[in-house]
Write a protein that holds these residues in place. Sequence first.
Motif, PDB file in Angstrom:
ATOM      1  N   THR A  29     -22.552 -59.467  -8.179  1.00 50.50           N
ATOM      2  CA  THR A  29     -21.095 -59.574  -8.262  1.00 50.50           C
ATOM      3  C   THR A  29     -20.368 -58.727  -7.222  1.00 50.50           C
ATOM      4  OG1 THR A  29     -20.850 -57.804  -9.906  1.00 50.50           O
ATOM      5  CG2 THR A  29     -21.264 -60.037 -10.747  1.00 50.50           C
ATOM      6  N   ALA A  30     -21.077 -58.268  -6.205  1.00 46.80           N
ATOM      7  CA  ALA A  30     -20.451 -57.422  -5.183  1.00 46.80           C
ATOM      8  C   ALA A  30     -19.241 -58.125  -4.576  1.00 46.80           C
ATOM      9  CB  ALA A  30     -21.462 -57.085  -4.091  1.00 46.80           C
ATOM     10  N   PRO A  31     -18.170 -57.374  -4.375  1.00 44.52           N
ATOM     11  CA  PRO A  31     -16.980 -57.988  -3.785  1.00 44.52           C
ATOM     12  C   PRO A  31     -17.224 -58.377  -2.328  1.00 44.52           C
ATOM     13  CG  PRO A  31     -16.656 -55.622  -4.077  1.00 44.52           C
ATOM     14  CD  PRO A  31     -17.975 -55.962  -4.693  1.00 44.52           C
ATOM     15  N   GLU A  32     -16.371 -59.235  -1.821  1.00 34.63           N
ATOM     16  CA  GLU A  32     -16.476 -59.671  -0.431  1.00 34.63           C
ATOM     17  C   GLU A  32     -16.484 -58.455   0.485  1.00 34.63           C
ATOM     18  OE1 GLU A  32     -13.997 -62.383   2.740  1.00 34.63           O
ATOM     19  OE2 GLU A  32     -13.795 -62.801   0.602  1.00 34.63           O
ATOM     20  N   GLY A  33     -17.369 -58.486   1.464  1.00 35.28           N
ATOM     21  CA  GLY A  33     -17.463 -57.397   2.412  1.00 35.28           C
ATOM     22  C   GLY A  33     -18.428 -56.295   2.012  1.00 35.28           C
ATOM     23  N   VAL A  34     -19.102 -56.482   0.879  1.00 35.26           N
ATOM     24  CA  VAL A  34     -20.072 -55.493   0.406  1.00 35.26           C
ATOM     25  C   VAL A  34     -21.382 -56.211   0.104  1.00 35.26           C
ATOM     26  CG1 VAL A  34     -20.627 -53.786  -1.375  1.00 35.26           C
ATOM     27  CG2 VAL A  34     -18.255 -54.062  -0.628  1.00 35.26           C
ATOM     28  N   GLU A  35     -22.464 -55.706   0.655  1.00 34.29           N
ATOM     29  CA  GLU A  35     -23.801 -56.221   0.359  1.00 34.29           C
ATOM     30  C   GLU A  35     -24.583 -55.107  -0.321  1.00 34.29           C
ATOM     31  OE1 GLU A  35     -25.712 -57.842   3.812  1.00 34.29           O
ATOM     32  OE2 GLU A  35     -24.031 -59.194   4.226  1.00 34.29           O
ATOM     33  N   VAL A  36     -25.103 -55.403  -1.487  1.00 31.19           N
ATOM     34  CA  VAL A  36     -25.833 -54.416  -2.265  1.00 31.19           C
ATOM     35  C   VAL A  36     -27.306 -54.798  -2.298  1.00 31.19           C
ATOM     36  CG1 VAL A  36     -26.057 -53.310  -4.532  1.00 31.19           C
ATOM     37  CG2 VAL A  36     -23.787 -54.000  -3.704  1.00 31.19           C
ATOM     38  N   SER A  37     -28.165 -53.830  -2.030  1.00 29.77           N
ATOM     39  CA  SER A  37     -29.603 -54.052  -2.165  1.00 29.77           C
ATOM     40  C   SER A  37     -30.172 -52.961  -3.060  1.00 29.77           C
ATOM     41  CB  SER A  37     -30.298 -54.036  -0.802  1.00 29.77           C
ATOM     42  OG  SER A  37     -30.160 -52.764  -0.194  1.00 29.77           O
ATOM     43  N   VAL A  38     -31.197 -53.320  -3.818  1.00 34.46           N
ATOM     44  CA  VAL A  38     -31.854 -52.370  -4.718  1.00 34.46           C
ATOM     45  C   VAL A  38     -33.205 -52.013  -4.118  1.00 34.46           C
ATOM     46  CG1 VAL A  38     -32.755 -51.982  -7.045  1.00 34.46           C
ATOM     47  CG2 VAL A  38     -30.680 -53.358  -6.723  1.00 34.46           C
ATOM     48  N   PHE A  39     -33.422 -50.723  -3.911  1.00 31.12           N
ATOM     49  CA  PHE A  39     -34.700 -50.277  -3.374  1.00 31.12           C
ATOM     50  C   PHE A  39     -35.779 -50.448  -4.433  1.00 31.12           C
ATOM     51  CE2 PHE A  39     -38.023 -47.233  -2.401  1.00 31.12           C
ATOM     52  CZ  PHE A  39     -38.247 -47.481  -1.066  1.00 31.12           C
ATOM     53  N   ASP A  66     -22.618 -60.608 -16.758  1.00 33.13           N
ATOM     54  CA  ASP A  66     -21.831 -61.562 -17.536  1.00 33.13           C
ATOM     55  C   ASP A  66     -20.776 -60.872 -18.398  1.00 33.13           C
ATOM     56  OD1 ASP A  66     -23.339 -63.741 -16.549  1.00 33.13           O
ATOM     57  OD2 ASP A  66     -24.940 -63.266 -17.981  1.00 33.13           O
ATOM     58  N   ASP A  67     -20.619 -59.580 -18.217  1.00 32.04           N
ATOM     59  CA  ASP A  67     -19.633 -58.788 -18.955  1.00 32.04           C
ATOM     60  C   ASP A  67     -18.460 -58.538 -18.004  1.00 32.04           C
ATOM     61  OD1 ASP A  67     -18.202 -56.421 -19.855  1.00 32.04           O
ATOM     62  OD2 ASP A  67     -19.875 -56.017 -21.227  1.00 32.04           O
ATOM     63  N   SER A  68     -17.350 -59.198 -18.237  1.00 30.37           N
ATOM     64  CA  SER A  68     -16.226 -59.145 -17.286  1.00 30.37           C
ATOM     65  C   SER A  68     -15.693 -57.729 -17.093  1.00 30.37           C
ATOM     66  CB  SER A  68     -15.103 -60.081 -17.730  1.00 30.37           C
ATOM     67  OG  SER A  68     -14.613 -59.705 -18.993  1.00 30.37           O
ATOM     68  N   GLU A  69     -15.712 -56.917 -18.132  1.00 27.56           N
ATOM     69  CA  GLU A  69     -15.246 -55.535 -17.990  1.00 27.56           C
ATOM     70  C   GLU A  69     -16.159 -54.762 -17.027  1.00 27.56           C
ATOM     71  OE1 GLU A  69     -14.199 -51.582 -20.674  1.00 27.56           O
ATOM     72  OE2 GLU A  69     -15.322 -53.221 -21.602  1.00 27.56           O
ATOM     73  N   VAL A  70     -17.458 -54.908 -17.191  1.00 27.70           N
ATOM     74  CA  VAL A  70     -18.421 -54.234 -16.327  1.00 27.70           C
ATOM     75  C   VAL A  70     -18.294 -54.742 -14.895  1.00 27.70           C
ATOM     76  CG1 VAL A  70     -20.886 -53.919 -15.843  1.00 27.70           C
ATOM     77  CG2 VAL A  70     -20.032 -53.693 -18.190  1.00 27.70           C
ATOM     78  N   VAL A  71     -18.164 -56.048 -14.724  1.00 32.69           N
ATOM     79  CA  VAL A  71     -18.027 -56.633 -13.380  1.00 32.69           C
ATOM     80  C   VAL A  71     -16.793 -56.059 -12.682  1.00 32.69           C
ATOM     81  CG1 VAL A  71     -17.565 -58.777 -12.115  1.00 32.69           C
ATOM     82  CG2 VAL A  71     -19.327 -58.722 -13.893  1.00 32.69           C
ATOM     83  N   GLY A  72     -15.706 -55.937 -13.390  1.00 32.39           N
ATOM     84  CA  GLY A  72     -14.495 -55.355 -12.815  1.00 32.39           C
ATOM     85  C   GLY A  72     -14.686 -53.897 -12.437  1.00 32.39           C
TER      86      GLY A  72
END
Length: 184
Positions: free
Chosen positions: A28-38, A162-168
């Motif tokens: 769910t990363a916002p536009e302009g952000v790429e997240v990777s998990v090590f 899938d939790d809108s509060e967490v995504v925000g």
Amino acid sequence: MATNVLTLVGSLRSGSTNAQLAEAAVATAPEGVEVSVFQGLENIPFYNEDIDVEGHVPAAAAELRAAAADADALLLVSPEYNGTIPAVLKNAIDWLSRPYGAGAATDMPTAVIGTAFGQFGGVWAQDEARKSATIAGAKVLDDVKLSIPNSVVRFAETHPKDDSEVVGQLADVLGKLRAAAELN
């Protein structure tokens, strides 16, 4: 150009709600952000200066350092183990802190988030992670916090993505990391 956020998860357990929180950040990363998990923190030996020798650094530790060097920011996702930070996450911070004053974490914008079974969401561990990362030289965003309590119940049937509060809340954390990285 996207801000690359390297995420380190302090829980090795399959089905970990903290790993799920990291997955939610990726998804769910916002536009302009790429997240990777090590992947592979469990393979990094405990920090020992005797084995941290140029040209002989253990492969897993070298991979972590390389991933951090390629990142613009760090996101530490920490559960709480006996009131503090998990050893695997502390060990990663130790490896990223070296060589002293020039480690991969030096001046890296960093945020700490997490979830825990208890009523406070792991705030003690997250505070310890902030402290450790700060001493390691990272630019910890002390005002950026996300502690989700009662994780086992809250995420029993719902993934954090899938939790809108967490995504925000994740979008807010990642947006602040991006802003800090752009200033760095």
